[in-house]
Design an enzyme around this catalytic site. Structure first.
Site, PDB file in Angstrom:
ATOM      1  N   ASP A   1     -22.452  -0.322 -11.688  1.00  0.00           N
ATOM      2  CA  ASP A   1     -22.315  -1.779 -11.776  1.00  0.00           C
ATOM      3  C   ASP A   1     -22.060  -2.548 -10.471  1.00  0.00           C
ATOM      4  OD1 ASP A   1     -22.343  -0.613 -14.259  1.00  0.00           O
ATOM      5  OD2 ASP A   1     -20.550  -1.611 -15.002  1.00  0.00           O
TER       6      ASP A   1
ATOM      7  N   GLU B   1     -11.939   8.616 -14.618  1.00  0.00           N
ATOM      8  CA  GLU B   1     -13.285   8.044 -14.653  1.00  0.00           C
ATOM      9  C   GLU B   1     -13.937   8.256 -13.276  1.00  0.00           C
ATOM     10  OE1 GLU B   1     -13.159   3.862 -15.437  1.00  0.00           O
ATOM     11  OE2 GLU B   1     -15.328   3.675 -15.684  1.00  0.00           O
TER      12      GLU B   1
HETATM   13  C1  2M8 Z   1     -19.114   1.176 -16.773  1.00  0.00           C
HETATM   14  O1  2M8 Z   1     -19.818   0.025 -17.201  1.00  0.00           O
HETATM   15  C2  2M8 Z   1     -19.322  -0.884 -18.206  1.00  0.00           C
HETATM   16  C3  2M8 Z   1     -20.441  -1.870 -18.516  1.00  0.00           C
HETATM   17  O2  2M8 Z   1     -21.538  -1.178 -19.070  1.00  0.00           O
HETATM   18  C4  2M8 Z   1     -18.076  -1.640 -17.777  1.00  0.00           C
HETATM   19  O3  2M8 Z   1     -17.630  -1.530 -16.634  1.00  0.00           O
HETATM   20  O4  2M8 Z   1     -17.531  -2.340 -18.627  1.00  0.00           O
HETATM   21  C5  2M8 Z   1     -20.108   1.966 -15.880  1.00  0.00           C
HETATM   22  O5  2M8 Z   1     -19.443   2.965 -15.151  1.00  0.00           O
HETATM   23  C6  2M8 Z   1     -21.211   2.578 -16.734  1.00  0.00           C
HETATM   24  O6  2M8 Z   1     -22.020   3.404 -15.965  1.00  0.00           O
HETATM   25  C7  2M8 Z   1     -20.621   3.380 -17.900  1.00  0.00           C
HETATM   26  O7  2M8 Z   1     -21.663   3.784 -18.737  1.00  0.00           O
HETATM   27  C8  2M8 Z   1     -19.598   2.559 -18.701  1.00  0.00           C
HETATM   28  C9  2M8 Z   1     -18.839   3.396 -19.740  1.00  0.00           C
HETATM   29  O8  2M8 Z   1     -18.305   4.556 -19.143  1.00  0.00           O
HETATM   30  O9  2M8 Z   1     -18.633   1.972 -17.824  1.00  0.00           O
END
Ligand code: 2M8
Length: 465
Positions: free
Chosen positions: A190, A427
Site C-alpha cells: 500500500d 505482520e
Molecule cells: C494491508 O492492506 C489493507 C488494505 O487492503 C490495509 O492496510 O488496511 C496490506 O498489507 C495488504 O497487502 C494485506 O493484504 C492486508 C491484510 O493483511 O493488509
C-alpha cells in the site's frame, strides 16, 4: 535435536514453532475462511487467503482447499476475485473502510450476490500457486486426501482460469503482458514509495471526515500509512465508486493507472501453476495454449521493464508514460516470473546481495527490506516503506528454488524462521532491530512459517534436482 537458533540463542525447535503457527491459524479460523489478523484485519483478504491456504495445507489439505473455494464463491462475473470479502460478524468500528463503504459495489451488474459485501478492487493472484501447493502436499501425504485434492483442482480450475483471463484482458487491454492496477491497495504494498509520485499527482477533492480504526491496533501510528496517504486512498475509492466499478470508465478517467511489475510477475508464476493444474484436470488444448501465451507475454512485458542501471524491474505509470524509478523488493519481479537466462538471474542476485538489500550493514537478519535503505522515502518501521515482510520473503525463497539457487533460498528460509522464532508472528519487522511491527498473530506469517518448516533443505534439494 534440531533447533532454530540465532548466533546467540536457541529460539525454538521446528516442532515448537510449527505448533505456535498452527495455534495462530486456528485462532483466526472463521470456519471455512481465515481472518488476516484478529483485530486489525477481521475480514477475508484475497492474497492473504492464498498464502494462508499454503500454510493450512500442512495442517489439513481439505481445510486449505475450503479457504480458496470460500473466496472463489465471491468471484465477480468478470472473473475478478475481490480484494476483501467483508465479515458480517466483525465488531463495529473495527476496520475502515468496511462493508458499508463498499456496499454500493454490490449494485454493479458484475458483482456477486451480497451480503456479504466485497470490495471492487483486487490483489495479486497467488491463488493458483496455492491451489497447486495443496495438491502437492496431499500427494506427498498420500491416502484419501489426494483424491479429495484432485476433486478440488477440478472445482477450482474454472474459477482460476476466469480470474487469470480477467487480469489478462480487463487489466491489460494493451496486451502488454503487464497488469494495470487502479489503487495502491491492489498492489498489496500500500504505502510503498513505489506509488509516491503517482499519488502526489492525485488531486484530492472533498472527503467527509473518516475514522482511522487501524491506528488503535498498532503500537505507534508511524507504523501505518499517514493521513495524507489515506486521503488519497479514499479519494481513489470514491472515484472508482463514482465510475460504478466499471472497468472501461475507470481505464478512461482514473488518475491512478499503473503497470505493477510485482503483480504481473506473480501472475506469470501463477499461470505456470495454472498450466500444471490444467494438465492435471485434463483441460482442453486451447486453454493450455492460451495460458502458455499469457506466460510468454508476461515475461516479455516484464523484460521490457528491466532497468539495467538500477538492476531491478520498474513499475510504469500509464498516465505520465514514465517508469517509476524506486528501489523496492518489487524490482525482483523477473526472478518471481521465472524462466530467466542465467545472466539475468545473476544480475538480479547481484542487486539482491548489494548494500541496497541483503548487503546493507545494519540488517538484523539477512532478509531484504521491502524498500531499499538506500532509497529516498525509506522508513524502517513504516509498513511497506522499509520493514521486512515474511510473505515477500516466501515469494523470493520459492522463486530462488525455481531459479536453481537452493543455497540462496536456504539462507532466506533459515533467516526468516529465525526472525519469526525470535520476534513472533508479526505482520512485518524492523529490518535493523528485528522488532515485530503492525498486527500481532498475522495469519499469513504463520502460514509461510509452516510451509518453510515443511520444506527443509533435504526435501527442497530433492525437488530442485
Ligand atoms: C494491508 O492492506 C489493507 C488494505 O487492503 C490495509 O492496510 O488496511 C496490506 O498489507 C495488504 O497487502 C494485506 O493484504 C492486508 C491484510 O493483511 O493488509
Amino acid at each position: 535435536m534440531q533447533t532454530i537458533a540465532s548466533p546467540r540463542e536457541t529460539l525454538a525447535t521446528p516442532e515448537q514453532l510449527a505448533r505456535r503457527a498452527g495455534r495462530v491459524l486456528r485462532y483466526n479460523d472463521m470456519g471455512d475462511w481465515t481472518r488476516a489478523a484478529p483485530n486489525l484485519y477481521p475480514h477475508q483478504w484475497s492474497w492473504d487467503s492464498a498464502f494462508i491456504a499454503i500454510g493450512l495445507a500442512h495442517l489439513d489439505t481439505r481445510r486449505a482447499a475450503k479457504e480458496l473455494l470460500a473466496l472463489f464463491s465471491h468471484q465477480w462475473t468478470t472473473g475478478k476475485i475481490p480484494h476483501i470479502v467483508f465479515n458480517q460478524e466483525a465488531p463495529p468500528e473495527s476496520y475502515f473502510p468496511g462493508a458499508e463503504h463498499w456496499a454500493c459495489a454490490s449494485t454493479s451488474p458484475d458483482a456477486p450476490p451480497a451480503p456479504p459485501y466485497t470490495s471492487c478492487l483486487c490483489q495479486p493472484p497467488v491463488h493458483a500457486i496455492a491451489a497447486l501447493r495443496i495438491f502437492e502436499v496431499a500427494q506427498r501425504n498420500r491416502g484419501e486426501d489426494t483424491r479429495a485434492a484432485q476433486a478440488f483442482l477440478q472445482e477450482a480450475y474454472p474459477s482460476l482460469l476466469r480470474w487469470h483471463r480477467y487480469l489478462s484482458t480487463y487489466r491489460d487491454p494493451e496486451g502488454s503482458g503487464l497488469v494495470t492496477i487502479y489503487h495502491p491497495w491492489e498492489s498489496g504494498t500500500d504505502n510503498s514509495p513505489r506509488w509516491d509520485t503517482v499519488l502526489a499527482a492525485v488531486e484530492v477533492g472533498d472527503l467527509p471526515p473518516y475514522p482511522r480504526y487501524d491506528l488503535q491496533h498498532v503500537a505507534n501510528r508511524s507504523q501505518r500509512p499517514t493521513d495524507a496517504d489515506y486521503d488519497r486512498y479514499l479519494w481513489l475509492v470514491k472515484l472508482i465508486k463514482k465510475a460504478s466499478c466499471d472497468e472501461r470508465s475507470i481505464y478512461r478517467y482514473h488518475p491512478f493507472l499503473v503497470k505493477d511489475v510485482l503483480f504481473s510477475a506473480i501472475l506469470v508464476a501463477a499461470n505456470e501453476a495454472l498450466l500444471e493444474i490444467a494438465r492435471l484436470v485434463g483441460a482442453q488444448e486451447e486453454e493450455r495454449a492460451l495460458i502458455t501465451d499469457w506466460i510468454e507475454r508476461g515475461r516479455r512485458g516484464l523484460a521490457a521493464r528491466w532497468d539495467p542501471e538500477v538492476g531491478l524491474c520498474l513499475d510504469h505509470d500509464l498516465r505520465s508514460g514514465r517508469p517509476l524509478r524506486v528501489r523496492t523488493v518489487a524490482g525482483f519481479s523477473l526472478l518471481i516470473a521465472g524462466g530467466q537466462s542465467p545472466e539475468q538471474v545473476d544480475a538480479l542476485m547481484a542487486t539482491l546481495d548489494s548494500p541496497a538489500f541483503l548487503g546493507h550493514p545494519w540488517l538484523r537478519w539477512s532478509l531484504p527490506p521491502s524498500t531499499s535503505p538506500l532509497q529516498e522515502g525509506f522508513h524502517r518501521s513504516s509498513y511497506w516503506r522499509g520493514p521486512t515482510w515474511p510473505v515477500v520473503n516466501w515469494l523470493l525463497w520459492w522463486s530462488l528454488l525455481r531459479a536453481g539457487k537452493p543455497m540462496w533460498a536456504e539462507r532466506l528460509r533459515q533467516a526468516s524462521l529465525q526472525q519469526i522464532a525470535s520476534s513472533g508472528f508479526g505482520e512485518y519487522f524492523d529490518p535493523y532491530t528485528g522488532e515485530r511491527l503492525g498486527a500481532t498473530d498475522q495469519s499469513w506469517t504463520a502460514a509461510v512459517a509452516l510451509d518453510w518448516l515443511a520444506n527443509g533443505p533435504r526435501r527442497v534439494e530433492r525437488k530442485v534436482a
